[in-house]
Design an enzyme around this catalytic site. Structure first.
Site, PDB file in Angstrom:
ATOM      1  N   ASP A  47       0.861  -1.170   0.000  1.00 15.38           N
ATOM      2  CA  ASP A  47       0.000   0.000   0.000  1.00 15.38           C
ATOM      3  C   ASP A  47       0.902   1.226   0.000  1.00 15.38           C
ATOM      4  O   ASP A  47       1.812   1.339   0.838  1.00 15.38           O
ATOM      5  CB  ASP A  47      -0.879  -0.025   1.268  1.00 15.38           C
ATOM      6  CG  ASP A  47      -2.259   0.545   1.026  1.00 15.38           C
ATOM      7  OD1 ASP A  47      -2.345   1.614   0.417  1.00 15.38           O
ATOM      8  OD2 ASP A  47      -3.243  -0.090   1.461  1.00 15.38           O
ATOM      9  N   ASP A  60      -3.071   4.659  -2.220  1.00 18.36           N
ATOM     10  CA  ASP A  60      -4.099   5.269  -1.380  1.00 18.36           C
ATOM     11  C   ASP A  60      -4.495   6.657  -1.899  1.00 18.36           C
ATOM     12  O   ASP A  60      -3.616   7.495  -2.168  1.00 18.36           O
ATOM     13  CB  ASP A  60      -3.528   5.394   0.045  1.00 18.36           C
ATOM     14  CG  ASP A  60      -4.595   5.681   1.084  1.00 18.36           C
ATOM     15  OD1 ASP A  60      -5.494   4.833   1.241  1.00 18.36           O
ATOM     16  OD2 ASP A  60      -4.520   6.742   1.740  1.00 18.36           O
ATOM     17  N   GLU A  65      -6.476   3.971  -5.754  1.00 16.52           N
ATOM     18  CA  GLU A  65      -7.766   4.165  -5.085  1.00 16.52           C
ATOM     19  C   GLU A  65      -8.296   5.533  -5.517  1.00 16.52           C
ATOM     20  O   GLU A  65      -7.721   6.560  -5.169  1.00 16.52           O
ATOM     21  CB  GLU A  65      -7.608   4.120  -3.559  1.00 16.52           C
ATOM     22  CG  GLU A  65      -8.961   4.170  -2.852  1.00 16.52           C
ATOM     23  CD  GLU A  65      -8.891   4.686  -1.418  1.00 16.52           C
ATOM     24  OE1 GLU A  65      -9.818   4.409  -0.648  1.00 16.52           O
ATOM     25  OE2 GLU A  65      -7.915   5.381  -1.075  1.00 16.52           O
ATOM     26  N   HIS A 117     -11.094  -2.970   3.319  1.00 14.89           N
ATOM     27  CA  HIS A 117     -10.984  -2.647   4.748  1.00 14.89           C
ATOM     28  C   HIS A 117     -11.767  -1.396   5.143  1.00 14.89           C
ATOM     29  O   HIS A 117     -11.811  -1.049   6.329  1.00 14.89           O
ATOM     30  CB  HIS A 117      -9.512  -2.460   5.108  1.00 14.89           C
ATOM     31  CG  HIS A 117      -8.943  -1.234   4.435  1.00 14.89           C
ATOM     32  ND1 HIS A 117      -8.785  -1.157   3.067  1.00 14.89           N
ATOM     33  CD2 HIS A 117      -8.534  -0.047   4.929  1.00 14.89           C
ATOM     34  CE1 HIS A 117      -8.287   0.030   2.754  1.00 14.89           C
ATOM     35  NE2 HIS A 117      -8.130   0.725   3.868  1.00 14.89           N
ATOM     36  N   ASP A 118     -12.344  -0.678   4.174  1.00 14.85           N
ATOM     37  CA  ASP A 118     -13.136   0.521   4.470  1.00 14.85           C
ATOM     38  C   ASP A 118     -14.631   0.258   4.334  1.00 14.85           C
ATOM     39  O   ASP A 118     -15.430   1.200   4.463  1.00 14.85           O
ATOM     40  CB  ASP A 118     -12.788   1.648   3.478  1.00 14.85           C
ATOM     41  CG  ASP A 118     -11.376   2.201   3.657  1.00 14.85           C
ATOM     42  OD1 ASP A 118     -10.850   2.157   4.783  1.00 14.85           O
ATOM     43  OD2 ASP A 118     -10.812   2.682   2.651  1.00 14.85           O
TER      44      ASP A 118
HETATM   45  O1  ISL Z   1     -15.173   5.694   2.756  1.00 18.26           O
HETATM   46  C1  ISL Z   1     -14.605   6.733   2.718  1.00 18.26           C
HETATM   47  C2  ISL Z   1     -15.015   7.815   1.819  1.00 18.26           C
HETATM   48  O2  ISL Z   1     -16.333   8.175   2.068  1.00 18.26           O
HETATM   49  C3  ISL Z   1     -13.474   6.961   3.588  1.00 18.26           C
HETATM   50  O3  ISL Z   1     -13.594   6.222   4.745  1.00 18.26           O
HETATM   51  C4  ISL Z   1     -12.286   6.466   2.868  1.00 18.26           C
HETATM   52  O4  ISL Z   1     -12.122   5.156   3.014  1.00 18.26           O
HETATM   53  C5  ISL Z   1     -11.368   7.232   2.187  1.00 18.26           C
HETATM   54  O5  ISL Z   1     -11.765   8.421   1.842  1.00 18.26           O
HETATM   55  C6  ISL Z   1     -10.062   6.853   1.598  1.00 18.26           C
HETATM   56  O6  ISL Z   1      -9.520   5.744   2.124  1.00 18.26           O
HETATM   57  C7  ISL Z   1      -8.149   5.546   2.197  1.00 18.26           C
HETATM   58  O7  ISL Z   1      -7.456   6.601   2.790  1.00 18.26           O
HETATM   59  C8  ISL Z   1      -7.707   6.843   4.178  1.00 18.26           C
HETATM   60  C9  ISL Z   1      -7.716   5.587   5.037  1.00 18.26           C
HETATM   61  O8  ISL Z   1      -8.290   5.860   6.274  1.00 18.26           O
HETATM   62  C10 ISL Z   1      -8.459   4.457   4.375  1.00 18.26           C
HETATM   63  O9  ISL Z   1      -8.368   3.301   5.155  1.00 18.26           O
HETATM   64  C11 ISL Z   1      -7.881   4.293   3.005  1.00 18.26           C
HETATM   65  O10 ISL Z   1      -8.369   3.176   2.306  1.00 18.26           O
HETATM   66  C12 ISL Z   1      -6.620   7.774   4.643  1.00 18.26           C
HETATM   67  O11 ISL Z   1      -5.379   7.243   4.324  1.00 18.26           O
END
Ligand code: ISL
Ligand code: CA
Length: 549
Positions: A102, A204, A246, A320-321
């Protein structure tokens, strides 16, 4: 041995995401770790995956479970050491599995040496690696930009009298990609990891690196694509690694800008339209709205069309989100097994690279949280503050969070039916779901009809039939909105994929599907059988892939 990278190897591979904190704990401290992952590589090899997307394992104060990196060149002690990481790369490589790390470079941790230096003063060497602005005319934040975790995107640093930008938590200051030295340092770090033998990066929130906070722009700033092309030239070119960005902002219109192979940017992006189309405007993900599966089918089919000639799709139901796939998109009660299989079938056999999130392959479900304080995720607190200020009751927020919170994905993996699901011998950092007694890898491995057994067959089928990787995707309109049907076709083979994505029996009319004879390659339950009239009766969540002959 390291993983052998041939051109476009990732197109026929299946990805598997590991959230290291919750996967497997080797030393009983309640936190998953790299040696724990190594212990499970044979399990992953049996599943047939081609690469692991490893959520961050770098040194971090863990404000956001590793998405806040304080040293890109080191491993968090609770996860292991650099030597463990090298061993993981080698042991996975020996099983023909690549390790995709990541890459979290939109922001760092505030404990990173760069930020610590930046705090020394306006002239500090690394001050400009971050985004600083003077206060607004009223002495408050420079503008109204909001953090995605709630509240202002600006925090004041008292000593220097300026605000710094953070699109996430205040402990995740945004990096300033306008600074060429910062970019050079990021590329250097990427090359350092690539030279260690990793198979690529998941990037990310990469659509945010071209940010322009003065113009109120987070995602898709004007410099985004030039930066990605520069990154490609400086790090990825000639390496045959896989990259997946992402990109919450990616749309049918612009997604190919990232992954058209002629543009030399990324292999593919994670787009989220099928994930967020049922969130509601007021509550975002903390909604109780159910999903509209026919609309999701239409969306995914449109994405297939958009990438038909150029570009490449990533295919996923969860990460994971996100909540557990079977709880969000299927039926995690009566038809848990059937719907988990059907969801996998219709997704994995589309054109693109499928991703499995840990536990999805055994049909793990959402867990239940009694109180807001039972959640661990930092996003919860910020969003609860905002939504309660708008008048949302605690019960309503809790109902939404119980459906869609990020924490559902973060409870420990279920290995066995024993105490703590075989995840740890100590006290797990998040309580395990009680249903591990029934839903776990040990039980699923012993059962030929389990979700896991189905995933193994599905991953193997996709790997062995070239039409399922590179064949054209041809949607079939059956006139029944809960039946998903399509063909995958190349010059050698045509494969019909069809599933009833509902909990009622459906009839597939004979004239709605190709009339050729077929041979079933894979089915979620019993063989699909025609009745006297030649129509096919599909039980709840029954699906199949069949070769037309
Ligand atoms: O779901 C989301 C958007 O509405 C947020 O929770 C989100 O996951 C995000 O905007 C982006 O996620 C990534 O970056 C974040 C981290 O907390 C997440 O786990 C990751 O996947 C910050 O690094
Ligand atoms: Ca541990």
């Amino acid at each position: 041995m390291t993983f052998k990278l041939t051109k476009d190897w990732w197109k026929s591979a299946t990805g598997y995401q590991i959230y290291p904190r919750s996967f497997s704990d080797s030393n009983g401290d309640g936190v998953g770790d790299i040696p724990g992952i190594i212990d499970k590589l044979d399990y992953l090899a049996d599943l047939g995956i081609g690469f692991i997307w490893l959520s961050p394992v770098y040194r971090s104060p863990m404000r956001d479970n590793g998405y806040d990196i304080s040293d890109y060149y080191d491993i968090a002690p609770e996860f292991g050491t650099l030597a463990d990481m090298d061993r993981l790369i080698a042991e996975a490589g020996a099983r023909n599995i690549g390790i995709v790390m990541d890459l979290v470079v939109n922001h760092s941790s505030d404990e990173h040496a760069w930020f610590q230096n930046a705090l020394n003063g306006r002239d500090a060497t690394f001050r400009d690696y971050y985004v600083w602005r003077d206060p607004g005319p009223d002495g408050g934040p420079p503008n109204a930009l909001k953090s995605l975790f709630g509240g202002s995107a600006w925090s004041l640093h008292d000593d220097t009298g300026q605000y710094y930008l953070h699109f996430f938590d205040p402990k995740q200051p945004d990096l300033n990609w306008q600074n060429p030295n910062l970019r050079r340092d990021i590329y250097k770090m990427m090359n350092w990891w690539l030279d260690r033998g990793i198979a690529g990066f998941r990037m990310d929130v990469i659509d945010m690196i071209g940010k322009n906070p003065d113009a109120m722009i987070g995602a898709e700033g004007p410099d985004l694509h030039p930066f990605l092309q520069e990154m490609h030239r400086e790090t990825l070119a000639g390496r045959n690694v896989v990259t997946v960005g992402e990109t919450w902002s990616a749309s049918l219109k612009n997604a190919r800008d990232y992954c058209d192979s002629n543009r030399d940017e990324l292999s593919m992006v994670f787009q989220f339209s099928h994930i967020s189309q049922d969130w509601d405007p007021d509550h975002g993900r903390y909604t109780t709205r159910p999903v509209d599966m026919p609309a999701i089918r239409d969306t995914l089919f449109r994405w297939q069309e958009a990438m038909a000639e150029e570009g490449w799709n990533s295919l996923f139901w969860s990460n994971h989100d996100l909540p557990r796939a079977v709880s969000r998109f299927g039926d995690d009660g009566k038809y848990r097994v059937e719907s988990a299989k059907a969801l996998a079938l219709v997704l994995h056999l589309m054109k693109g690279t499928p991703y499995i999130y840990q536990g999805e392959e055994i049909g793990m479900t959402n867990t239940h949280f009694e109180r807001i304080s039972d959640f661990n995720d930092i996003e919860i607190a910020g969003h609860w503050t905002e939504l309660s200020a708008k008048g949302l009751s605690e019960a309503e927020f809790l109902a939404g969070a119980n459906l869609n919170s990020r924490d559902h994905a973060r409870v420990p993996m279920h290995w066995t039916g024993a105490q703590n699901a075989g995840f740890t011998t100590g006290t797990p950092w998040m309580p395990v779901n009680e249903n591990h007694i029934e839903i776990n890898v040990a039980a699923a491995s012993a059962d030929p009809d389990s979700v896991l057994s189905f995933y193994r067959k599905l991953v193997a089928l996709r790997r062995s039939v070239p039409a399922l990787t590179s064949g054209a995707f041809i949607p079939i309109e059956t006139g029944n909105e809960v039946i998903w049907a399509y063909l995958r076709r190349d010059t050698d083979m045509s494969v019909l994929v069809c599933a009833n994505m509902s909990s009622e029996t459906q009839i597939l009319k004979r004239d709605e599907i190709p009339t050729e004879n077929w041979e079933s390659l894979l089915q979620t339950g019993s063989c699909p059988c025609p009745d006297e009239s030649g129509d096919i009766v599909l039980n709840p969540y029954q699906g199949f892939a069949a070769r037309l002959i």
